[in-house]
Design an enzyme around this catalytic site. Structure first.
Site, PDB file in Angstrom:
ATOM      1  N   GLU A 121       0.834  -1.198   0.000  1.00 28.58           N
ATOM      2  CA  GLU A 121       0.000   0.000   0.000  1.00 28.58           C
ATOM      3  C   GLU A 121       0.869   1.247   0.000  1.00 28.58           C
ATOM      4  OE1 GLU A 121      -4.188  -1.078   1.983  1.00 28.58           O
ATOM      5  OE2 GLU A 121      -2.619  -0.856   3.466  1.00 28.58           O
ATOM      6  N   CYS A 170      -1.001   6.427   9.893  1.00 28.83           N
ATOM      7  CA  CYS A 170       0.254   5.777  10.283  1.00 28.83           C
ATOM      8  C   CYS A 170      -0.049   4.471  10.986  1.00 28.83           C
ATOM      9  CB  CYS A 170       1.012   6.637  11.281  1.00 28.83           C
ATOM     10  SG  CYS A 170       1.576   8.152  10.607  1.00 28.83           S
TER      11      CYS A 170
END
Ligand code: SAH
Ligand code: SF4
Length: 345
Positions: A99, A339
């Site tokens: 990703e 994150c």
């Protein structure tokens, strides 16, 4: 050079000028053809040989027969075109998936790149850590993330952060070669200080990075104010304890005169107390550094994000410290692109 090398190691994206010179001379062409190839791929970001108008047809056929062009393809995009954050699921030639994330702010367009498929370090707060390590990404697979997302972006990309899946310093050579390609003035030409590499604290590689006087920005995931605390969430702290980590940062500061950014994922009742602020301040105050506080993005594990009041209180206690403090209100947590939320199954 041996021909018929159509494997993931041999994608044109990811090669540097010397590689292109060796390819074109193998096909009895002159060196300047390599510069043309470099320009098409990295400056013009074209996606096919057909668009390389100034290259001889036979050379294009020969290269196309023997080398892969782009090692990645886009499988899925999450987030509307107008959204501030879009997440890209990409497929490698061997079927593995990674990703990458595109983030738009006013003036900045930042992309978050993956450096490995999975991660060996198993930090307890990180979704990537649950995957284990599958393999390192090649230079081509790293740079192709940039080139694909650039095509998707309406504006030029201003910043690159190696904060996607994986530990960049456990794929050191490929990450540095990728950063060098992103930075190359004849190609992508992104400033070195616009490229940030984040590490969980691989001490020997921090030394290496310092010795090589790399100009890319360095971020260090500290995530705790004591050795005991880091050990609870980051198994790598056992191998590279906090005092050795801080020593390596001092060495880096001395060698490069650059400051580091300490990242600090804020976890409720783990590392968010007033005492943590005090210990953290004692630990890093005499280093040229910044602190980036990242309120934890929940991934369904045992940790909890502190309440907004608690986050404000923690930040309030940091008001008079001698280093700059910033907060990363992760963009994209709503689409699991924040994150630590990148994972593929
Ligand atoms: N492996 C590298 C880079 C990828 S992680 C590293 O650990 O530094 C990028 C950042 O996201 C790190 O600072 C990490 O501590 C942080 N992070 C990981 N999981 C998180 C989560 N669930 N919420 C918020 N930040 C997280
Ligand atoms: Fe790996 Fe970084 Fe996630 Fe830790 S935080 S598991 S080092 S990607």
């Amino acid at each position: 050079m041996s021909l018929k090398r159509k494997n993931i190691e041999s994608s044109l994206i990811g090669m540097n000028l010397d590689d292109f010179i060796s390819i074109v001379t193998d096909f009895d062409e002159q060196k300047y053809r390599a510069e043309q190839l470099f320009n098409w791929i990295y400056k013009r970001n074209i996606q096919s040989f057909a668009e390389m108008e100034n290259l001889p047809k036979q050379l294009k056929v020969n290269i196309a027969d023997n080398y892969l062009f782009n090692p990645l393809k886009i499988l899925k995009v999450t987030g509307a075109k107008s959204a501030k954050t879009r997440k890209y699921l990409l497929e490698c030639q061997d079927g593995e998936k990674i990703e990458a994330v595109l983030m738009k702010e006013q003036k900045r367009i930042t992309i978050c790149l993956s450096s490995q498929i999975g991660c060996a370090l198993g930090c307890e707060f990180c979704a990537t850590g649950t995957m284990g390590i599958i393999r390192n990404l090649t230079v081509g697979e790293i740079v192709a993330q940039y080139l694909l997302l650039l095509k998707e972006s309406e504006k030029p990309i201003t910043n690159v952060v190696f904060m996607g899946m994986g530990e960049p310093f456990l794929n050191y050579d490929n990450v540095i070669k990728s950063a060098d390609l992103l930075n190359n003035p004849d190609g992508i030409n992104l400033g070195a200080r616009h490229i940030t590499i984040s590490t969980a604290g691989i001490v020997p590689q921090i030394h290496k990075f310092a010795e090589e006087k790399q100009r890319y920005k360095l971020a260090i995931s500290l995530n705790g104010s004591t050795q005991e605390q880091r050990l609870k969430t980051m198994p790598i702290a056992k191998k590279y304890p906090i005092d050795k980590l801080i020593e390596s940062v001092k060495y880096y500061n001395n060698e490069t005169r650059n400051l580091v950014t300490f990242e600090y994922v804020l976890l409720s009742d783990i590392n968010d107390s007033e005492l943590d602020v005090k210990r953290l301040t004692d630990l890093i105050s005499d280093l040229p550094c910044k602190l980036n506080v990242i309120p934890y993005n929940e991934i369904g594990g045992k940790f909890v994000r502190p309440s907004d009041d608690k986050i404000k209180e923690f930040l309030g206690n940091l008001l008079n410290v001698p280093f700059t403090v910033t907060t990363r209100w992760s963009k994209g947590a709503d689409i699991n692109a924040g994150c630590g939320q990148l994972v593929v199954t």
